[in-house]
Design an enzyme around this catalytic site. Structure first.
Site, PDB file in Angstrom:
ATOM      1  CD  GLN A 182       5.131 -18.316   4.902  1.00  0.00           C
ATOM      2  OE1 GLN A 182       4.306 -17.832   4.840  1.00  0.00           O
ATOM      3  NE2 GLN A 182       6.130 -18.987   3.996  1.00  0.00           N
ATOM      4  CB  SER A 183       5.639 -10.930   7.561  1.00  0.00           C
ATOM      5  OG  SER A 183       5.019  -9.706   7.576  1.00  0.00           O
TER       6      SER A 183
END
Ligand SMILES: *Cc1c(COP(=O)(O)O)cnc(C)c1O
Length: 343
Positions: free
Chosen positions: A86-87
């Site tokens: 989920q960067s």
């Protein structure tokens, strides 16, 4: 010896560097009176770096104006990023690659939030080539990806490491923008709260010291780390910013205040404090924080207010660094009464 510079002199140093135009600037500076009241604390103002415009915003858009300008200068044609599934940076790497007509490769990992939601969904939408190796194989997968791209004749640029120093430079610039807004409103914050990954924090400290301000910055770390070691490495980063901008300014570990007390069990793990902060900001101001960075930074500010660090007569500036799309991969962890199955 340290020299003091005017904003115009700092601007002139920044103008010598290559820069892309990606962000919608200036970002707003807003007051959060209902949040202040609900915690019984100081006036809280927020610098909305979550509203930098491109692809759901965040601090990476501002940072990439300077750091990815280095990729363009070097003739790179692929932007690579390796981090959590989920960067935010992976999402912005993919969006900026699309905007610049480059290829994007995301080497994520099969972690606890690797469902096709939030940032990861957006990376796919922006057309990135996405890999999600097991967590333990991510490092090797990144190396293999860089080697494969080079063998195919590409010039890959890793947006974490390559040009990384220029991300802080972007926040020297960001601080000039913020300072002008504070002056315009006659505001003198007693402290600036910022998520202390590194670059947003170090860039702003360098700018403040270069302007001769003794403004206090309180950094809140998103990851477990040794605070003393973090201060030393951030002071080294700050020295690099000064070198790049040819500034005669000394930033020492005494200028870098950073706390890892609010991380909880790990990076990207929601805590009671961050859950409360997320709900409070949303329910008093309609402001959306994120689970990995700004939720914890706000949890730190709230805890410090409750511990008596700040009183109602004072003013705090909170830097909202963005990250909000990740929320959609955290539905089941936000303490909400959701109808049906969460997550
Ligand atoms: C990446 C990120 C940070 C930390 O960024 P630095 O460049 O290290 O300052 C903070 N907040 C959010 C939301 C981020 O995505």
């Amino acid at each position: 010896m340290t020299t003091t510079y005017t904003p115009e002199e700092l601007r002139e140093r920044l103008d010598r560097l290559p820069r892309l135009r990606l962000a919608a600037l200036p970002t707003p500076l807003d007051e959060l009176p209902r949040l202040s009241e609900s915690v019984g604390g100081p006036r809280i103002w927020v610098k909305r770096e979550d509203l930098t415009g491109l692809a759901f915003g965040g601090n990476k858009v501002r940072e990439f104006e300077y750091s990815i300008a280095q990729a363009v200068e070097a003739g790179c044609d692929v932007l690579v990023h390796a981090a959590a599934a989920q960067s935010n940076q992976s999402r912005q790497t993919a969006a900026v690659a699309a905007r610049l007509g480059m290829k994007a490769v995301q080497v994520g990992r099969a972690d606890a939030h690797s469902q096709a939601q939030g940032n990861l969904l957006l990376s796919h939408l922006f057309g990135a080539e996405v890999h999600l190796p097991p967590v333990s194989e991510q490092g090797a997968a990144l190396e293999a990806t860089m080697a494969r791209l080079r063998a195919q004749g590409h010039r890959p640029f890793n947006t974490s490491s390559d040009g990384g120093l220029y991300r802080g430079i972007a926040y020297v610039d960001g601080f000039l923008e913020l300072w002008a807004q504070l002056e315009e409103r006659g505001l003198q914050p007693d402290a600036v709260y910022v998520c202390s990954g590194a670059h947003t924090h170090t860039g702003m400290v360098v700018a403040a010291r270069a302007l001769g301000l003794s403004l206090r910055f309180v950094g809140i770390s998103p990851s477990p780390r040794d605070d003393g070691e973090a201060a030393r490495s951030m002071a080294r980063l700050a020295a690099e910013h000064c070198r790049i901008l040819d500034l005669d300014v000394e930033v020492t570990t005494r200028d870098i205040e950073s706390y890892s007390d609010f991380v909880g069990p790990g990076y990207g793990v929601v805590t009671d404090g961050s859950r409360e902060a997320l709900q409070l900001a949303a329910r008093t101001e309609g402001v959306v924080l994120d689970p990995c960075y700004t939720g914890k930074t706000m949890a730190g500010l709230i805890a410090h207010v409750r511990a008596g660090w700040w009183t109602p007569g004072q003013t705090i500036l909170f830097v909202h660094t963005g990250g909000t799309p990740a929320l959609f991969a955290y539905a089941g962890e936000l303490g909400l009464e959701l109808d049906g199955a969460a997550g």
